[in-house]
Scaffold this active site. Structure first.
Site, PDB file in Angstrom:
ATOM      1  N   TYR A   1       0.447  -1.518  -0.622  1.00  0.00           N
ATOM      2  CA  TYR A   1      -0.310   0.587  -0.102  1.00  0.00           C
ATOM      3  C   TYR A   1       0.699   1.384  -0.089  1.00  0.00           C
ATOM      4  O   TYR A   1       2.027   1.379   0.385  1.00  0.00           O
ATOM      5  CB  TYR A   1      -0.894  -0.395   1.356  1.00  0.00           C
TER       6      TYR A   1
ATOM      7  N   TRP B   1       1.614   5.991  -1.497  1.00  0.00           N
ATOM      8  CA  TRP B   1       1.294   6.664  -2.322  1.00  0.00           C
ATOM      9  C   TRP B   1       2.295   7.062  -2.843  1.00  0.00           C
ATOM     10  O   TRP B   1       2.670   8.295  -3.147  1.00  0.00           O
ATOM     11  CB  TRP B   1       0.555   8.269  -0.696  1.00  0.00           C
TER      12      TRP B   1
HETATM   13  N1  LIG Z   1      -1.419   7.975  12.847  1.00  0.00           N
HETATM   14  C1  LIG Z   1      -1.611   7.734  11.069  1.00  0.00           C
HETATM   15  N2  LIG Z   1      -1.274   7.277  10.465  1.00  0.00           N
HETATM   16  C2  LIG Z   1      -1.687   7.161   8.944  1.00  0.00           C
HETATM   17  C3  LIG Z   1      -2.904   8.412   9.728  1.00  0.00           C
HETATM   18  C4  LIG Z   1      -3.305   9.052   9.777  1.00  0.00           C
HETATM   19  O1  LIG Z   1      -3.871   9.095   9.729  1.00  0.00           O
HETATM   20  N3  LIG Z   1      -2.983   8.761  10.902  1.00  0.00           N
HETATM   21  N4  LIG Z   1      -3.115   8.015   7.061  1.00  0.00           N
HETATM   22  C5  LIG Z   1      -3.466   6.806   6.740  1.00  0.00           C
HETATM   23  C6  LIG Z   1      -3.045   7.055   5.447  1.00  0.00           C
HETATM   24  S1  LIG Z   1      -4.698   8.182   4.659  1.00  0.00           S
HETATM   25  C7  LIG Z   1      -2.236   7.360   4.096  1.00  0.00           C
HETATM   26  S2  LIG Z   1      -3.398   7.930   2.897  1.00  0.00           S
HETATM   27  C8  LIG Z   1      -1.369   6.077   4.628  1.00  0.00           C
HETATM   28  C9  LIG Z   1      -0.221   6.730   3.987  1.00  0.00           C
HETATM   29  O2  LIG Z   1       0.441   6.742   3.782  1.00  0.00           O
HETATM   30  P1  LIG Z   1       2.380   5.933   3.042  1.00  0.00           P
HETATM   31  O3  LIG Z   1       1.109   6.520   1.419  1.00  0.00           O
HETATM   32  O4  LIG Z   1       2.958   5.030   2.760  1.00  0.00           O
HETATM   33  O5  LIG Z   1       2.964   6.834   2.957  1.00  0.00           O
HETATM   34  P2  LIG Z   1       3.776   7.889   1.636  1.00  0.00           P
HETATM   35  O6  LIG Z   1       5.201   8.741   2.931  1.00  0.00           O
HETATM   36  O7  LIG Z   1       3.333   8.584   1.103  1.00  0.00           O
HETATM   37  O8  LIG Z   1       4.810   7.217   0.975  1.00  0.00           O
HETATM   38  C10 LIG Z   1       5.274   6.617  -0.210  1.00  0.00           C
HETATM   39  C11 LIG Z   1       6.735   5.914  -0.204  1.00  0.00           C
HETATM   40  O9  LIG Z   1       6.245   5.794  -1.608  1.00  0.00           O
HETATM   41  C12 LIG Z   1       8.022   6.223  -2.144  1.00  0.00           C
HETATM   42  N5  LIG Z   1       8.135   6.484  -3.498  1.00  0.00           N
HETATM   43  C13 LIG Z   1       7.064   7.627  -4.113  1.00  0.00           C
HETATM   44  N6  LIG Z   1       7.489   7.153  -5.607  1.00  0.00           N
HETATM   45  C14 LIG Z   1       7.629   6.325  -6.088  1.00  0.00           C
HETATM   46  C15 LIG Z   1       8.038   5.736  -7.409  1.00  0.00           C
HETATM   47  O10 LIG Z   1       8.144   5.908  -8.321  1.00  0.00           O
HETATM   48  N7  LIG Z   1       8.634   4.103  -6.664  1.00  0.00           N
HETATM   49  C16 LIG Z   1       8.624   3.701  -5.665  1.00  0.00           C
HETATM   50  N8  LIG Z   1       9.233   2.149  -5.786  1.00  0.00           N
HETATM   51  N9  LIG Z   1       8.375   4.469  -4.090  1.00  0.00           N
HETATM   52  C17 LIG Z   1       8.704   5.611  -4.984  1.00  0.00           C
HETATM   53  C18 LIG Z   1       8.228   7.377  -1.238  1.00  0.00           C
HETATM   54  O11 LIG Z   1       9.509   7.854  -0.981  1.00  0.00           O
HETATM   55  C19 LIG Z   1       8.023   7.265  -0.067  1.00  0.00           C
HETATM   56  O12 LIG Z   1       8.190   6.404   0.898  1.00  0.00           O
HETATM   57  O13 LIG Z   1      -1.212   7.134   6.228  1.00  0.00           O
HETATM   58  C20 LIG Z   1      -1.951   5.731   6.766  1.00  0.00           C
HETATM   59  N10 LIG Z   1      -1.434   6.610   8.181  1.00  0.00           N
HETATM   60  N1  LIG Z   2      -1.099  18.512   2.499  1.00  0.00           N
HETATM   61  C1  LIG Z   2      -1.394  17.045   2.562  1.00  0.00           C
HETATM   62  N2  LIG Z   2      -2.749  16.491   2.032  1.00  0.00           N
HETATM   63  C2  LIG Z   2      -3.266  15.647   2.219  1.00  0.00           C
HETATM   64  C3  LIG Z   2      -3.030  14.521   2.614  1.00  0.00           C
HETATM   65  C4  LIG Z   2      -1.209  14.599   3.277  1.00  0.00           C
HETATM   66  O1  LIG Z   2      -0.616  14.391   3.456  1.00  0.00           O
HETATM   67  N3  LIG Z   2      -0.828  16.273   3.166  1.00  0.00           N
HETATM   68  N4  LIG Z   2      -3.067  13.277   2.977  1.00  0.00           N
HETATM   69  C5  LIG Z   2      -3.910  12.830   1.524  1.00  0.00           C
HETATM   70  C6  LIG Z   2      -4.693  11.352   2.113  1.00  0.00           C
HETATM   71  S1  LIG Z   2      -3.856  10.366   1.430  1.00  0.00           S
HETATM   72  C7  LIG Z   2      -5.852  11.430   2.138  1.00  0.00           C
HETATM   73  S2  LIG Z   2      -6.940  10.336   3.215  1.00  0.00           S
HETATM   74  C8  LIG Z   2      -6.298  12.726   3.249  1.00  0.00           C
HETATM   75  C9  LIG Z   2      -7.269  12.734   4.762  1.00  0.00           C
HETATM   76  O2  LIG Z   2      -7.845  14.012   4.624  1.00  0.00           O
HETATM   77  P1  LIG Z   2      -8.949  13.330   6.318  1.00  0.00           P
HETATM   78  O3  LIG Z   2      -8.811  11.993   6.860  1.00  0.00           O
HETATM   79  O4  LIG Z   2      -9.774  14.634   6.375  1.00  0.00           O
HETATM   80  O5  LIG Z   2      -7.473  14.145   6.733  1.00  0.00           O
HETATM   81  P2  LIG Z   2      -7.356  13.773   8.943  1.00  0.00           P
HETATM   82  O6  LIG Z   2      -5.972  15.257   8.499  1.00  0.00           O
HETATM   83  O7  LIG Z   2      -6.762  12.806   9.409  1.00  0.00           O
HETATM   84  O8  LIG Z   2      -8.346  14.632   9.747  1.00  0.00           O
HETATM   85  C10 LIG Z   2      -8.402  15.655   9.079  1.00  0.00           C
HETATM   86  C11 LIG Z   2      -9.695  16.226  10.693  1.00  0.00           C
HETATM   87  O9  LIG Z   2      -9.656  15.882  11.068  1.00  0.00           O
HETATM   88  C12 LIG Z   2     -10.191  16.082  12.390  1.00  0.00           C
HETATM   89  N5  LIG Z   2     -10.769  15.052  13.921  1.00  0.00           N
HETATM   90  C13 LIG Z   2      -9.877  13.961  13.582  1.00  0.00           C
HETATM   91  N6  LIG Z   2     -10.337  13.425  15.001  1.00  0.00           N
HETATM   92  C14 LIG Z   2     -11.762  13.643  15.236  1.00  0.00           C
HETATM   93  C15 LIG Z   2     -13.158  13.791  15.196  1.00  0.00           C
HETATM   94  O10 LIG Z   2     -12.746  12.632  16.345  1.00  0.00           O
HETATM   95  N7  LIG Z   2     -13.802  14.173  15.501  1.00  0.00           N
HETATM   96  C16 LIG Z   2     -13.834  15.613  14.636  1.00  0.00           C
HETATM   97  N8  LIG Z   2     -15.123  15.899  14.323  1.00  0.00           N
HETATM   98  N9  LIG Z   2     -13.051  15.646  13.776  1.00  0.00           N
HETATM   99  C17 LIG Z   2     -11.359  15.037  14.026  1.00  0.00           C
HETATM  100  C18 LIG Z   2      -8.520  16.214  12.961  1.00  0.00           C
HETATM  101  O11 LIG Z   2      -8.419  17.163  12.946  1.00  0.00           O
HETATM  102  C19 LIG Z   2      -8.215  17.181  10.672  1.00  0.00           C
HETATM  103  O12 LIG Z   2      -8.610  18.376  11.028  1.00  0.00           O
HETATM  104  O13 LIG Z   2      -6.020  13.573   3.049  1.00  0.00           O
HETATM  105  C20 LIG Z   2      -4.614  13.694   1.995  1.00  0.00           C
HETATM  106  N10 LIG Z   2      -4.451  15.422   1.593  1.00  0.00           N
HETATM  107 MO   LIG Z   3      -5.187   8.698   2.641  1.00  0.00          MO
END
Ligand SMILES: Nc1nc2c(c(=O)[nH]1)N[C@H]1C(S)=C(S)[C@@H](COP(=O)(O)OP(=O)(O)OC[C@H]3O[C@@H](n4cnc5c(=O)[nH]c(N)nc54)[C@H](O)[C@@H]3O)O[C@H]1N2
Ligand SMILES: Nc1nc2c(c(=O)[nH]1)N[C@H]1C(S)=C(S)[C@@H](COP(=O)(O)OP(=O)(O)OC[C@H]3O[C@@H](n4cnc5c(=O)[nH]c(N)nc54)[C@H](O)[C@@H]3O)O[C@H]1N2
Ligand SMILES: [Mo]
Length: 830
Positions: free
Chosen positions: A154, A156
């Protein structure tokens, strides 16, 4: 005109002449041309390319990237992620060559797994690394079959429809004998499973009621647990950057803006909205309190409930407390959510009396029982009766990938496929690509418990016995919950291979590391705008690959050769020829739709498009500007039923009732999370929110100098309310230790009233930097949130991650501040 174009043309001529050669010789020549790309790069000038954070204009000087800017400006909201391309390419911690962990190289059959993350690295020749991976993979295939190989992988990965690392891995694994994959994602793990039961579609990745209609018709806009000013900096494909423009207009519109979130984040600050701060993970109680108020004051739409929903009658005894002796009064809710009863009542009436659009993010469903908040929200919105109207109802994707930006009539660029499904753009990560899969966030549990059977959305899933892990384009040692448990689980498989650009925490936990190019060192193509299809972005190679780094396509093509499946893998095409094929299909589609006649969009044939190096832009249709989510259903629920069993919005789900789960009932329910501020005998003091980082994409960009702008005491910042900080003797800028029973991290204290008392915020994505990788529960020096989070599922229904549900303690760190190690190379033996 540059040299590039000339040599590209002669390369094409050569390819034409090759057609007469026998097939096997063609493949030889094709792949060597792929390696050299067959044309020279621009050494001085500009290259247009693209990333998750938008279309970029790179300045190249003497063959090096010297500057990076957005190609065009769509609003006054800045997106600094666009400025760091050069640092991303020339980072100190680039993986330049293939490396193998010393003990693994010595004996792959007894590789001293306990030394992962703490062993020495040995540089090997690229061709030897390929042979080693192939040999060990064949061994595992023979011994264990596809069940022993996990390639869920999994993450990004970079934008681009051809160099889609995860799909390329899946394609290779499928053609070479199958693999275990993963289900769902970390983003919307809970909602994407519950919403189909409730509204018949996944909902979180659907186009939203169009922004122009919101601006025209909504009176009240509620942002409930979302941070679009941060999260719209990126998109899954390439951001069309239109969302900011609409939030800018929303700010100016004079509408009533309400923001409900324990954290007063960038969006609330930007919009200057009214801030209401519930306790984390208590929104369901708050919504129930509002529904009780609406019901008791007869301020709800009986007509909507009757015509468009099913099961309100079965939900009502719960709401009124007839079934559990607990009426869900605003006073009851106030005790749980910490928002006073009067405010809850006022909010309920404000929503009912005005045309109200509730935009909800996904943070609140990344929590224990995360299925409930959006189900409760849909129930509340059903009572409000505005779903499917211009400017009313709810939207679960305004904060993500520019949802609500009207969709253009467009030629669609396809993507390389995993071999079992068609193409990968849009939500390519949700495509079914493996015969067997388990919920994505159960990875550590699966590694530790082969043979264990779990419930999942009405089915049973038994974990396989995984012995080989191949990960590309993701960073599980930062993204997965409870890092210390993952460290243990990761010692289980015999082999771990990672293709990475940088020495990330995950690359360091591998046995074999393959050096990967950034998207700026290879050619690719992408749609612009996930929902809008606003254009096609060329992603032209800007500079030569650093060191011996290779594209994922090349790495897997070379592996495919070892399995005698190269022809099937490449279908005889180079990466550039795949790009050409996908573009040309879009070009033909645009011609068929007569876009030129219709709205003046003239697509050029591939060669011209590629030579010109400019995006194609499509035009939104009038129809899409007038798009209202659920409008068809509202107009005629019989002719246009929802995809639920009843065809209606299911306030009560008989399907879920039949599953008989104790942690997800047949209607939206308030469940106490495993850790929260209102619990008895709290194991720690503060609720920590682990939001998505404003200045990164997860862990991406943590290794560039943008970090200097937000790091505090050299670590990831943690927001603390000044009252809480005072009680702990913490001052602004202090180095603090944040800890609980699961682990400990260092962070930098930011004292701010923008976080509710009792709550702290530390964004996910700081690279895990273990002080002593050989020691259990060692402190993370950089501040990775997931060292502290809990690795249990939302419920048996969705098995999503619960990364916003956790309590932590904080104290001033009095010992000598340790130096960070993670952004440098590990010790590398030549
Ligand atoms: N505590 C907490 N944990 C979370 C979340 C949270 O809200 N709170 N959010 C979750 C969510 S929604 C998500 S989506 C995940 C995200 O988790 P990830 O998608 O694993 O996070 P990224 O840091 O985007 O990791 C992408 C990796 O791919 C590598 N990469 C980029 N381009 C390429 C390529 O072309 N080839 C290869 N081989 N590698 C490449 C980058 O260097 C990077 O290390 O995290 C989750 N974890
Ligand atoms: N710049 C930037 N943009 C991103 C990403 C990134 O890593 N960086 N990640 C991308 C990805 S993969 C995803 S999945 C999306 C994630 O998008 P979201 O899941 O919407 O993002 P989060 O920051 O996890 O949470 C949004 C808000 O929810 C609030 N929140 C947390 N828990 C609670 C709760 O129990 N109740 C309420 N009311 N609010 C709560 C947090 O304080 C935060 O302000 O964003 C995408 N966009
Ligand atoms: Mo995500």
């Amino acid at each position: 005109m540059s040299d590039t174009n000339l040599s590209r043309r002669s390369a094409l001529k050569t390819i034409g002449a090759l057609a007469a050669l026998p097939l096997f010789m063609q493949t030889e020549l094709f792949s060597s041309q792929n390696a050299s790309k067959g044309f020279t790069l621009i050494t001085n000038g500009e290259v247009i390319t693209a990333a998750h954070w938008g279309v970029l204009k790179l300045s190249i000087k003497d063959g090096k990237i010297v500057d990076s800017k957005p190609l065009s400006k769509t609003s006054d909201i800045k997106n600094p992620l666009q400025d760091y391309t050069a640092e991303l390419v020339y980072a100190k911690d680039r993986i330049k060559y293939p490396y193998v962990r010393k003990s693994y190289l010595q004996n792959p059959d007894d590789p001293k797994r306990e030394l992962r993350g703490a062993d020495e690295w040995v540089r090997v020749e690229y061709k030897d690394a390929i042979k080693l991976i192939a040999k060990e993979l064949k061994k595992t295939r023979k011994e264990r079959g596809a069940d022993g190989i996990f390639a869920g992988s999994y993450g990004w990965k970079s934008s681009g429809n051809v160099q889609n690392s995860r799909i390329l891995l899946h394609r290779f694994m499928n053609l070479s004998g199958g693999f275990v994959g993963s289900l769902g994602d970390y983003s919307t793990g809970a909602s994407q499973i519950i919403m189909p039961h409730v509204v018949g579609s996944i909902e979180v990745y659907e186009q939203q009621t169009s922004w122009p209609l919101i601006l025209e018709h909504s009176d009240v806009v509620v942002i409930w647990g979302a941070n679009p000013i941060a999260t719209l900096r990126i998109a899954w494909t390439v951001s069309d950057e239109q969302g900011f423009k609409y939030f800018e207009e929303l700010k100016k519109s004079g509408k009533k803006l309400i923001f409900i979130d324990p954290v007063k984040n960038e969006t609330c600050q930007y919009l200057n909205a009214q801030w209401i701060a519930p306790n984390p993970n208590t929104d369901v109680a708050m919504m129930l309190g509002m529904m009780y108020e609406l019901y008791k004051t007869n301020s709800y739409s009986k007509e909507f409930l009757e015509n468009y929903t099913t099961g309100f009658d079965k939900f009502l005894p719960y709401l009124l407390g007839d079934s559990d002796k607990t009426p869900k009064t605003p006073e009851w809710a106030a005790k749980i959510c910490g928002v006073d009863a009067k405010t809850i009542k006022t909010l309920a009436h404000t929503f009912y009396d005005n045309k109200t659009m509730i935009m909800s993010g996904w943070g609140m469903q990344r929590a224990h029982h995360g299925e409930q908040p959006h189900w409760a929200l849909v129930t509340l919105c059903s009572m409000l009766g505005q779903i499917g109207t211009k400017g009313g109802g709810f939207g679960l994707s305004y904060h993500y990938s520019n949802g609500g930006v009207p969709t253009a009539k467009a030629g669609i660029v396809g993507g390389i496929s995993s071999g079992t499904s068609t193409g990968g753009t849009g939500q390519s990560w949700l495509q079914k690509s493996a015969q067997f899969a388990f919920p994505v966030a159960r990875i550590a549990e699966a590694l530790l418990n082969p043979g264990k059977t779990i419930d999942h959305n009405g089915k049973k899933i038994t974990y396989p016995d995984i012995d080989f892990v191949y990960w590309v384009g993701g960073n599980p040692f930062v993204h997965h919950q409870d890092t210390n448990t993952l460290v243990k689980a990761w010692k289980k498989p015999r082999t771990v291979v990672v293709n990475e650009i940088y020495w990330t925490p995950t690359a360091r936990m591998a046995d074999i590391v393959m050096p990967t190019t950034t998207s700026y060192e290879r050619d690719d193509i992408s749609m612009l705008g996930d929902y809008s299809n606003l254009g096609i972005a060329p992603m032209k190679q800007a500079v030569k690959p650093v060191g011996e780094s290779k594209d994922d396509f090349e790495i897997f093509t070379d592996l495919a050769k070892e399995f005698d499946i190269e022809k099937e893998y490449t279908e005889g095409k180079t990466a550039l020829e795949w790009i050409e094929q996908f573009y040309t299909a879009a070009y033909e589609q645009a011609k068929k739709m007569q876009l030129a006649e219709l709205n003046g969009v003239e697509m050029k044939p591939f060669k011209e498009f590629w030579t010109e190096n400019k995006p194609v832009y499509f035009m939104p249709t009038q129809e899409s500007e007038a798009y209202v989510r659920f409008a068809d259903f509202i107009e005629d629920p019989i002719l246009n039923p929802l995809g639920t069993p009843s065809g209606l919005i299911e306030i009560y789900s008989e399907t879920i009732e039949k599953m008989k789960y104790d942690d997800c009932h047949a209607h939206a329910t308030w469940f106490e999370p495993i850790e929260w501020l209102g619990m008895k005998d709290k194991p720690a003091q503060f609720h920590m929110i682990t939001s998505h980082p404003t200045d990164r994409l997860h862990s991406q960009l943590n290794n560039v100098s943008l970090r200097d702008k937000y790091a505090v005491a050299g670590r990831e910042p943690i927001w603390i309310n000044p009252k809480d900080a005072k009680a702990k003797g913490i001052k602004d800028g202090d180095l603090v230790r944040v800890f609980n029973a699961r682990g400990q991290i260092l962070a930098g204290a930011v004292l701010t009233d923008d976080v509710k008392e009792g709550v702290v915020k530390l964004s996910e994505g700081a690279w895990y930097d273990p002080a002593n990788p050989k020691e259990d529960n060692t402190i993370c020096k950089n501040g990775s949130a997931n060292v502290l989070t809990i690795d249990i599922p939302t419920s048996k229904l969705a098995n999503g991650n619960i990364s916003h549900t956790l309590l932590v303690n904080i104290e001033v760190y009095k010992e000598k501040a340790p130096e960070l190690s993670i952004f440098k190379h590990p010790d590398l033996k030549a």
